[in-house]
Design an enzyme around this catalytic site. Structure first.
Site, PDB file in Angstrom:
ATOM      1  N   GLU A 130       1.065   9.811   4.389  1.00  0.00           N
ATOM      2  CA  GLU A 130       1.470   8.385   4.452  1.00  0.00           C
ATOM      3  C   GLU A 130       3.054   8.326   4.505  1.00  0.00           C
ATOM      4  O   GLU A 130       3.751   9.150   4.413  1.00  0.00           O
ATOM      5  CB  GLU A 130       1.246   8.005   2.912  1.00  0.00           C
ATOM      6  CG  GLU A 130      -0.227   7.769   2.380  1.00  0.00           C
ATOM      7  CD  GLU A 130      -0.563   7.285   1.106  1.00  0.00           C
ATOM      8  OE1 GLU A 130      -0.010   7.647   0.245  1.00  0.00           O
ATOM      9  OE2 GLU A 130      -1.282   6.427   1.087  1.00  0.00           O
TER      10      GLU A 130
ATOM     11  N   ASP B 265       5.885   1.104  -2.672  1.00  0.00           N
ATOM     12  CA  ASP B 265       6.910   1.862  -1.746  1.00  0.00           C
ATOM     13  C   ASP B 265       8.047   0.540  -1.232  1.00  0.00           C
ATOM     14  O   ASP B 265       7.927  -0.626  -1.012  1.00  0.00           O
ATOM     15  CB  ASP B 265       6.148   1.760  -0.009  1.00  0.00           C
ATOM     16  CG  ASP B 265       4.820   2.623  -0.500  1.00  0.00           C
ATOM     17  OD1 ASP B 265       4.691   2.845  -1.635  1.00  0.00           O
ATOM     18  OD2 ASP B 265       4.238   2.778   0.434  1.00  0.00           O
TER      19      ASP B 265
END
Ligand code: FRU
Length: 482
Positions: free
Chosen positions: A220, A43
């Site tokens: 998420e 990420d």
């Protein structure tokens, strides 16, 4: 700085040095995307422009090409195009993060840069613990951990992570991705006046959202922001079932548009829309830059997606971030367009105007390569099919009668053809960014985007246009430098 921190930094640096040559030899190393120097990137984290400089941190596993106890790698840039590698920002050195400094965000306050992230801990029995941690920096390069600021609130399992912090009307807010005890994905919202004491307000998508009762088991990387008169909640749900052309990847990323009551944190919102139609896109994060643009960057990858089959793992690295995209909202739909600064990478330009193709496949002079920007404007399509093939590996196919736009590629797991599709009212323009092993296709000025990796044969640099009818179009092509 603890000795453990020093040791981990040293180990990471050694891993970089040890594999540097091998990593650089990979023909699939990209020319203009953010990659890890070695190991795995996932990420984007802590994306912010601070004192004029853009900072991009990322989830980093320096020691192998799988997941594990993550570090925060760090790049900076003046222009969102040329990125400089900086000192590793965070190592998982403390008890509250020993199994990973997981995803989080950055804010600027009192002349300091603050990071908020999740300390991931697995106890002796393998049970997960989750802590939200704060770190501060005076120079944007060296970070001091201030410890845990949020403990797990009641109502959630330990899948509670990825804090995104921002300021609104003089107050601080934090959204966190969660799973509740009914195994439903939710976004928790917290509020603070001083950044260290946080009060849990509730869920953003609150009790009124019955439609979300069965909408994934964990959400998420949430992000909540104001854009063009509305609030937008971006989130990456896990556990959605495929529905026609929707939700075809292992996990998804998308958004809700609506209005938020910031006293309770509750959002009245519309339906969930996927952000990207391609094979690899997950866990995006946005920031508002000093020009007031809302810019999004995603991870060009998806968790649990046969990661070991990416050919780059032989060269000891895996994954990249997407190009930065400016978001705008029109009638509750997000449009995404690459930042205009990318035009500084443009090299040689080739223009073909009023190209007519008729029941044939053609290549256009100088429209080839492994690293380019391509702009295609379609004037008329009288055909059942029009398509563009990229390096004999991926194909974009448009079928006007159904409005279906499909991206096909050869799977890097078994080399079979796989596809992703969406449906359009019409197709007028394509802005395509090709890098040595990636494609980002912006359709109709950002109405849809397809983001994907591709691993073609190195020697094949062809771009082929084809149709079974008649197509009239303009094609612009720029070589893209480093
Ligand atoms: C999303 C994610 C986050 C987590 C991070 C760990 O890809 O699973 O939820 O914080 O990656 O690297």
């Amino acid at each position: 700085m603890s000795t453990r921190d020093e040791q981990l930094r040293k180990d990471a640096q050694e891993a970089v040095e040890k594999h540097k040559e091998l990593v650089q030899k990979d023909p699939y190393r990209l020319n203009y995307h953010i990659m890890p120097p070695v190991g795995l990137l996932n990420d984007p984290n802590g994306f912010i422009q601070w004192k004029g400089i853009y900072h991009m941190f990322y989830q980093w596993m320096p020691f192998h090409t799988g997941h594990g106890a993550k570090f925060w790698g760090h790049y900076t840039s003046n222009d969102l195009v040329h990125w400089q590698e900086e000192r590793t920002a965070l190592t998982p050195s403390e008890w509250y993060e020993k199994n990973g400094c997981y995803s989080g965000s950055a804010i600027a306050h009192n002349d300091q840069l603050y990071l908020f992230y999740t300390g991931n801990v697995k106890d002796e029995k393998g049970e997960r613990e989750s802590y939200q941690v704060m770190a501060t920096s005076k120079d944007g390069i060296h970070f001091e951990k201030q410890g845990v600021v949020v403990q797990l609130p009641e109502g959630y399992t330990a899948h509670f992570r990825d804090p995104k912090v921002w300021q609104q009307n003089g107050k601080w807010y934090m959204v966190v991705g969660t799973q509740n005890h009914q195994q439903q994905g939710r976004v928790a919202i917290l509020q603070s006046d001083n950044l260290t004491d946080w009060k849990h307000l509730g869920d953003v998508t609150g009790a009124h959202t019955k439609q979300l009762d069965a909408f994934g088991y964990m959400w998420e990387c949430p992000d909540l922001f104001h854009l063009d008169g509305k609030e937008v909640l971006v989130v990456s749900p896990q556990g959605l079932q495929k529905e026609g052309d929707k939700y075809e990847n292992v996990y998804q990323s998308g958004y809700f548009v609506g209005d938020v009551d910031y006293s309770t944190g509750e959002m009245q919102h519309g339906a969930f829309h996927e952000l990207d139609q391609g094979f690899e896109f997950y866990a995006p994060q946005t920031t508002e830059d000093e020009h007031g643009r809302r810019i999004l960057v995603g991870w060009m990858g998806v968790p649990d997606q046969n990661e070991e089959a990416h050919p780059t793992v032989q060269y000891k690295w895996i994954h990249t971030l997407t190009l930065p995209r400016v978001l705008t909202l029109k009638e509750e739909k997000l449009y995404q367009n690459p930042v205009e600064e990318l035009s500084s990478l443009r090299g040689k330009e080739t223009i073909h105007q009023q190209v007519r193709i008729q029941t044939q496949e053609i290549s256009l002079q100088d429209v080839e390569g492994d690293s380019m920007e391509l702009y295609v404007q379609l004037h008329s399509v009288e055909a059942d099919v029009v398509e563009i093939q990229f390096r004999n590996h991926a194909r974009l196919i448009y079928r006007p009668s159904t409005g279906k736009l499909t991206l096909e590629r050869k799977s890097f797991v078994d080399y079979q053809t796989e596809s992703r599709s969406c449906t359009l009212q019409n197709l007028s323009t394509l802005r395509i960014f090709m890098d040595t092993s990636s494609l980002e296709i912006f359709v109709n000025n950002g109405e849809e985007v397809f983001t994907s990796r591709m691993y073609p044969y190195e020697e094949n640099n062809s771009v082929i246009f084809g149709t079974n009818g008649t197509v009239l179009m303009d094609v612009h092509k720029w070589d893209m430098g480093k």
